[in-house]
Scaffold this motif. Sequence first.
Motif, short mmCIF file in Angstrom:
data_model
loop_
_atom_site.label_atom_id
_atom_site.label_comp_id
_atom_site.label_asym_id
_atom_site.label_seq_id
_atom_site.Cartn_x
_atom_site.Cartn_y
_atom_site.Cartn_z
N PHE A 127 0.82 -1.21 0.00
CA PHE A 127 0.00 0.00 0.00
C PHE A 127 0.86 1.27 0.00
CE2 PHE A 127 -3.92 -2.06 2.22
CZ PHE A 127 -4.21 -2.74 1.06
N ASN A 128 1.73 1.40 0.97
CA ASN A 128 2.53 2.63 1.10
C ASN A 128 3.46 2.82 -0.10
OD1 ASN A 128 1.33 3.28 3.53
ND2 ASN A 128 2.93 2.29 4.76
N THR A 129 4.02 1.72 -0.59
CA THR A 129 4.93 1.81 -1.75
C THR A 129 4.19 2.32 -2.98
OG1 THR A 129 6.25 -0.02 -0.88
CG2 THR A 129 6.50 0.50 -3.22
N VAL A 130 2.99 1.76 -3.21
CA VAL A 130 2.19 2.16 -4.36
C VAL A 130 1.75 3.62 -4.23
CG1 VAL A 130 -0.06 1.83 -5.46
CG2 VAL A 130 1.41 -0.14 -5.02
N LEU A 131 1.27 4.01 -3.06
CA LEU A 131 0.82 5.38 -2.85
C LEU A 131 1.97 6.38 -3.02
CD1 LEU A 131 -1.57 4.84 0.19
CD2 LEU A 131 -2.26 5.54 -2.10
N GLN A 132 3.14 6.01 -2.51
CA GLN A 132 4.29 6.90 -2.63
C GLN A 132 4.75 7.02 -4.08
OE1 GLN A 132 5.53 8.65 0.17
NE2 GLN A 132 6.36 9.83 -1.56
N HIS A 133 4.71 5.89 -4.79
CA HIS A 133 5.09 5.91 -6.21
C HIS A 133 4.20 6.87 -6.99
CE1 HIS A 133 6.42 4.31 -10.13
NE2 HIS A 133 5.14 4.44 -10.47
#
Length: 397
Positions: A127-133
């Motif tokens: 989740f966090n990786t995708v949102l940050q990307h």
Amino acid sequence: MPLPQIPLSTVRLHHMARHRLCEAPTGTAKGSDLHQLMQDLTFVQLDSINTVSRAHHMILHARRTNYRPRALDKLMSDRLAFEHWTHDASLIEMENFAHWKLKFARDAVIVKARYKNWRRDGYEEKFNTVLQHIADNGPCCSSDVGKDEKKGSGGWWDWHPSKTALEYLWRAGKLSVTHRKGFRKFYDLTERVIPKAHLAASFTPEETIDHACATALDKLGFATSGEIAAFWDMITPAEAKAWCAAQLAAGDLVEVELQTAQGGKPRRSFMRPTTLDTPLPEPTKRIRILSPFDPALRDRKRTERLFGFHYRIEVFVPAPKRQYGYYVFPVLEGDRLIGRIDMKADRARDTMAVRAFWPESGVKLGTGRIKALSTAIERSTRLADVTDVDYAADWLR
């Protein structure tokens, strides 16, 4: 006291008028005209099958023969509609967005349980990786994330963890679809897609339940509580049933019995006390080729009750067992479904290949009707962006 009896012709006329199928399909089909049509329909279902044209394009073309897909792209880029889930993936008129926050919250729970059953191990960790990307790089599609992740062996639906995370965050309202290329979704942060006024607006669950039930009944004219709940598929049958009971007690709904095309026992339903007060136009006699996912037909049981027309998608039926074909289209004439047609845009040959037309029982194929059907096919060629029509020798069955 016996309930009022509503003739089938009246029920059918209201159903068609509220789905914008009575009037002649004229208009610019772009800008404010297309937006008004979307407001009246509330949503159109998306589907990837492109036999003639995708479902959402055919739905709009059936009501506006001037419609072309680029007009819907403009509507989306102007943020007058958003993409999410009703009973299926759909484009929804933007005025409904604030009410969708209840569905986001509910889907966050429902979809998480569903994905767990699919054994999508590890997607929550993305989740966090995708949102940050997305925050850093802007809109992305599934091929832009999880490049080092492996899919399973289950086919196109067997997503890698980051693709699953994208879909979950979209269903939960954290991401929104900003546009599509072909049929591939591109996601961005919801606060960068949805207009601020709609993003800031909020409603209580009770207000959203009232909105969902009221708009569903307005679009259906006559409905059971189950049909009201199924229209948006964002509230529970129990909530729709309680709403109907409260409205009935307040005198804002009345119970009636509807005649059906199948005969037999009338169907008990609800309507507003003023439903029959406004005269409705008789439907034009023009023949229209409809998407199988047209909002007027998507409830297959209701379609049978209204039109006596039994329709099933045979995409997943083995070819030797199909009664008609891979993907056949219902054909509407006036207020009657007169048959189904098997046709496909062969873009390599710049041709609409018409394989077969099966009339319903009692439908006679006179010269005038065949000419009107051929005209409807020719209109479809313009939507499909092909030039010629190739009729099989025995296309009239």
